[in-house]
Design an enzyme around this catalytic site. Structure first.
Site, short mmCIF file in Angstrom:
data_model
loop_
_atom_site.label_atom_id
_atom_site.label_comp_id
_atom_site.label_asym_id
_atom_site.label_seq_id
_atom_site.Cartn_x
_atom_site.Cartn_y
_atom_site.Cartn_z
N ASN A 1 2.45 60.24 7.43
CA ASN A 1 2.80 59.00 7.66
C ASN A 1 3.70 58.27 6.66
OD1 ASN A 1 1.19 59.09 10.18
ND2 ASN A 1 -0.45 58.31 9.09
N HIS B 1 1.10 61.40 0.91
CA HIS B 1 -0.03 62.19 1.14
C HIS B 1 0.35 62.73 2.74
CE1 HIS B 1 -0.72 58.10 2.88
NE2 HIS B 1 -1.50 58.79 3.68
P1 AMP Z 1 -2.26 56.57 5.93
O1 AMP Z 1 -2.35 55.64 7.14
O2 AMP Z 1 -1.30 57.85 6.32
O3 AMP Z 1 -1.64 55.71 4.82
O4 AMP Z 1 -3.60 57.09 5.53
C1 AMP Z 1 -4.58 56.75 4.52
C2 AMP Z 1 -5.71 57.35 4.71
O5 AMP Z 1 -6.32 57.48 3.25
C3 AMP Z 1 -6.86 57.16 5.60
O6 AMP Z 1 -6.98 58.20 6.56
C4 AMP Z 1 -7.83 56.70 4.94
O7 AMP Z 1 -9.15 56.86 5.64
C5 AMP Z 1 -7.64 57.26 3.61
N1 AMP Z 1 -8.30 56.72 2.24
C6 AMP Z 1 -8.23 55.58 1.94
N2 AMP Z 1 -9.04 55.33 0.81
C7 AMP Z 1 -9.58 56.55 0.57
C8 AMP Z 1 -10.17 57.01 -0.59
N3 AMP Z 1 -10.66 56.22 -1.42
N4 AMP Z 1 -10.62 58.29 -0.45
C9 AMP Z 1 -10.27 59.24 0.57
N5 AMP Z 1 -9.42 58.70 1.61
C10 AMP Z 1 -9.15 57.40 1.65
#
Ligand code: AMP
Length: 127
Positions: free
Chosen positions: A97, A110
């Site tokens: 994303n 990511h």
């Molecule tokens: P995006 O919408 O692609 O930016 O996704 C961000 C992702 O990060 C989401 O799926 C969240 O659940 C994940 N996320 C947020 N904080 C953490 C964390 N501390 N450890 C692992 N995953 C996380």
């Protein structure tokens, strides 16, 4: 407009060891860890250690060494998770994303690796 990296984003804090993560794989330039709110039986995030906001930012500005490391890390994690179709596994979806249209929440590159079930349509028909 050039990218501006926010060093206070949550993945930067994970990389600095300020908050914990469930690590799957660490390499010289990459880190893979379980998503905190998994949306499938397999849901792992792979990030580069460098300060890149989006995939295009990384693709355009990272070194060849970083790009190779990150790409290989993604491949290795797929193997570790048991989702590689080439090994007879069930497959996965890789998502990066990016920005507002991509609904990116964390401004550090990511990729999501999602598997363990049929993930469904590639995109929803509406926002
Ligand atoms: P995006 O919408 O692609 O930016 O996704 C961000 C992702 O990060 C989401 O799926 C969240 O659940 C994940 N996320 C947020 N904080 C953490 C964390 N501390 N450890 C692992 N995953 C996380």
């Amino acid at each position: 407009m050039p990218y501006s990296y926010d060093p206070q984003n949550i993945f930067a804090k994970i990389l600095r060891g300020e908050i914990p993560n469930k690590t799957v794989l660490e390499t010289p330039h990459s880190l893979a860890f379980h998503d905190i709110a998994p949306q499938a039986p397999v849901h792992v995030l792979v990030i580069p250690k460098g300060p890149y906001v989006t995939y295009d930012h990384f693709a355009n500005e990272a070194s060849a060494e970083e790009i190779v490391d990150y790409t290989r890390a993604i491949g290795e994690v797929c193997k570790m998770l048991g989702v590689t179709p080439g090994a007879g596994d069930g497959g996965y979806r890789l998502i990066a994303n990016s920005g507002d249209a991509g609904v990116q929440e964390v401004p550090h590159l990511h990729v999501h690796i999602l598997g363990g079930r049929v993930i469904g349509r590639m995109v929803s028909r509406s926002a």
